[in-house]
Enzyme design. Structure first.
Site, mmCIF file in Angstrom:
data_model
loop_
_atom_site.group_PDB
_atom_site.id
_atom_site.type_symbol
_atom_site.label_atom_id
_atom_site.label_comp_id
_atom_site.label_asym_id
_atom_site.label_seq_id
_atom_site.Cartn_x
_atom_site.Cartn_y
_atom_site.Cartn_z
ATOM 1 C CB ALA A 15 47.785 41.310 41.450
ATOM 2 N N PRO A 50 47.811 44.299 46.993
ATOM 3 C CG PRO A 50 48.917 45.370 48.781
ATOM 4 C CD PRO A 50 48.130 44.039 48.532
ATOM 5 N N GLY A 51 49.876 44.716 45.365
ATOM 6 C CA GLY A 51 50.838 44.779 44.275
ATOM 7 C C GLY A 51 52.370 44.365 44.821
ATOM 8 C CG ASP A 97 42.547 42.188 44.069
ATOM 9 O OD1 ASP A 97 43.184 41.412 44.567
ATOM 10 O OD2 ASP A 97 41.371 42.292 44.456
ATOM 11 N NE ARG A 126 42.502 43.139 47.757
ATOM 12 C CZ ARG A 126 43.185 43.154 48.503
ATOM 13 N NH1 ARG A 126 43.454 43.943 49.829
ATOM 14 N NH2 ARG A 126 44.350 42.575 48.354
ATOM 15 C CB CYS A 160 49.960 34.368 54.220
ATOM 16 S SG CYS A 160 48.195 35.357 54.372
#
Length: 506
Positions: free
Chosen positions: A113, A115-116, A136, A141, A234
């Site tokens: 998760a 940085p959110g 995480d 982090r 990504c």
């Protein structure tokens, strides 16, 4: 960034993958990447946000509450950011959370998760009901993740710094919805973060694919029958994308692929119908891959029911200590036939009674605080007014979400909403509580206009003029217009600043 900066092996792979679109992909590196922001719809409707910030914002076409950030706006320095009204996020990265069908009341896990960016959106869509579990593996982090969740005013959270394997052991088939935005080779972010090219050359898809598969298997084991799991990366590598989706389908037969609808600029997957790809030469955003799965219902399945009715971290800890004391004293009595065991047991019982009284006093202090401020129940904050859901750890008082499971042994950074500290019969409210409230829930508040110079002074930790309503005793909720910023304590003409030091404007 120029195409010549890309590794030769990578360019050959992308040329084979994209075919006639390859030149368009290379040309995208000559253009700047698009900055974006996602509006916190827990606090403000997306359509109302441009007027509030006084800017003409161009919407991200495929994200309901997403906008492109203007180049002339330093959005991270705007007081509206400190009010938790938006999250700065690259537009394509907004897509995974938008594709997971979260409903209020769900138990939702964001497994990777920090940085959110995605967790804050999932939490906002829960509307304070259910449970958001954000994890995480990196503790540092995870702390940044916690700050962002509290800044957004999300009360029904659990934040952990655990491995997927340990979570899966503790929470089998527990979650309704799971998001796995897995660590990857980052090919889709080369334009935005050129330094990721070096990581790709050192590790690359062959390094990340096995890690992703293990994470996916652990995630699938935590998904309840009928639940949904969204996998995203990504990167463009089919080894990390379609191949991993197929691996999951082959190894978890209860899962089926749920087709994701294409939108303008989105692309289908390679050889696997139903998945979705984003490319920087086709949209104003970076690269992403998404696949949505659903676990089949089982006629004999029983939804996991956590043991929560009498759960309290303090009681649980006291019981464990008492149990250890009894075991230790039993050994000493057998060996030496002395009375040390009985004395230890008596001390343990006395300690338990003292802990329970301390917790009861803390609850009473909070209820007195909430009554004095005329707090009223609001969406997702019912736990604040239910003494059975309040739990004391040290001096910190928490409101534990409904459906919270026992979590023995897990590394928890936050369980529920930190209400504040109970000290010597007094209650001091937390920054997290301020951000979770709505102004109408507080009678004692100070509303500062957006352009008021006191806003920045308050965010910097300075005392501020209380205005004509000064002179009251007790706590005041300081707001930017109608949006909470934090607490202050009335000291007559001035308000003593209680804004959390770690969040101050710099």
């Amino acid at each position: 960034m120029k195409s010549i900066d890309l590794p030769y092996e990578y360019t050959k792979r992308m040329e084979a993958l994209l075919g006639s679109e390859y030149d368009d992909y290379l040309a995208s590196f000559e253009k700047p990447w698009s900055r974006g922001l996602r509006v916190n719809e827990k606090k403000i409707a997306a359509g109302a946000f441009p007027a509030l910030c006084g800017r003409s914002l161009r919407p991200v076409p495929w994200i309901r509450n997403g906008f492109y950030q203007p180049d002339d706006w330093q959005a991270s320095k705007d007081p509206l950011y400190y009010a938790g009204l938006y999250y700065l996020q690259e537009p394509s990265a907004m897509t995974p959370a938008s594709c997971l069908p979260v409903e209020p009341g769900d138990r939702v896990l964001d497994l990777c998760a920090a940085p959110g960016g995605k967790a804050t959106e999932l939490g906002a869509r829960l509307k304070g009901r259910g449970l958001l579990w954000a994890n995480d593996i990196s503790a540092s982090r995870a702390r940044a993740l916690l700050k962002n969740l509290e800044l957004w005013g999300i009360p029904n959270i659990c934040v952990t710094g655990e491995t997927p394997e340990r979570l899966a052991q503790a929470l089998p088939e527990f979650f309704d919805k799971i998001l796995v935005d897995a660590p990857c080779s980052g090919e889709g972010m080369f334009r935005k973060e050129p330094e990721m090219v070096k990581d790709w050359m050192e590790k690359g898809p062959a390094y990340y694919a096995p890690i992703q598969r293990e994470i996916l298997l652990q995630a699938a084991s935590m998904l309840r029958p009928g639940g949904y799991l969204l996998y995203s990366t990504c990167t463009f590598s089919p080894e990390e994308d379609e191949a991993n989706a197929e691996f999951l389908l082959e190894n978890v037969p209860e899962l089926s692929l749920v087709p994701l609808p294409l939108f303008e600029g989105a692309s289908p997957g390679f050889g696997l119908p139903g998945v979705l790809r984003l490319f920087p030469h086709k949209i104003n955003g970076e690269g992403h891959f998404l696949a949505l799965f659903q676990k089949k219902e089982r006629p004999d399945a029983v939804s996991a029911v956590p043991k929560t009715a009498e759960w309290s971290p303090v009681r649980k800890s006291s019981e464990e200590k008492a149990s250890r004391s009894r075991r230790n004293t039993a050994g000493r009595n057998i060996a030496g036939r002395n009375t040390a065991g009985r004395n230890t047991a008596e001390k343990s019982t006395a300690g338990k009674i003292a802990a329970e009284k301390k917790e009861a006093d803390a609850r009473e202090a909070f209820l007195h605080f909430s009554h004095a401020l005329n707090l009223a129940p609001g969406d997702g904050l019912a736990a604040l007014f239910n003494p059975e859901r309040l739990s004391l750890i040290g001096e910190n008082l928490y409101a534990i979400p409904q459906g919270f499971p026992e979590t023995g042994g897990l590394r928890i950074l936050r369980s529920g909403l930190l209400l504040g500290q109970a000290r010597r019969g007094r209650f001091e409210p937390s920054q997290a509580l301020a951000m979770a409230l709505k102004p109408e829930q507080i009678s004692a508040s100070l509303h500062l206009p957006y352009q008021d110079a006191r806003v920045l002074r308050y965010l910097k930790g300075e005392s501020v003029d209380a205005g004509p309503e000064g002179g009251r005793e007790g706590w005041r909720l300081v707001c930017l217009d109608e949006f909470p910023l934090g607490w202050a304590k009335d000291a007559g003409r001035f308000l003593k600043n209680k804004y959390y030091p770690g969040w101050r404007y710099v």
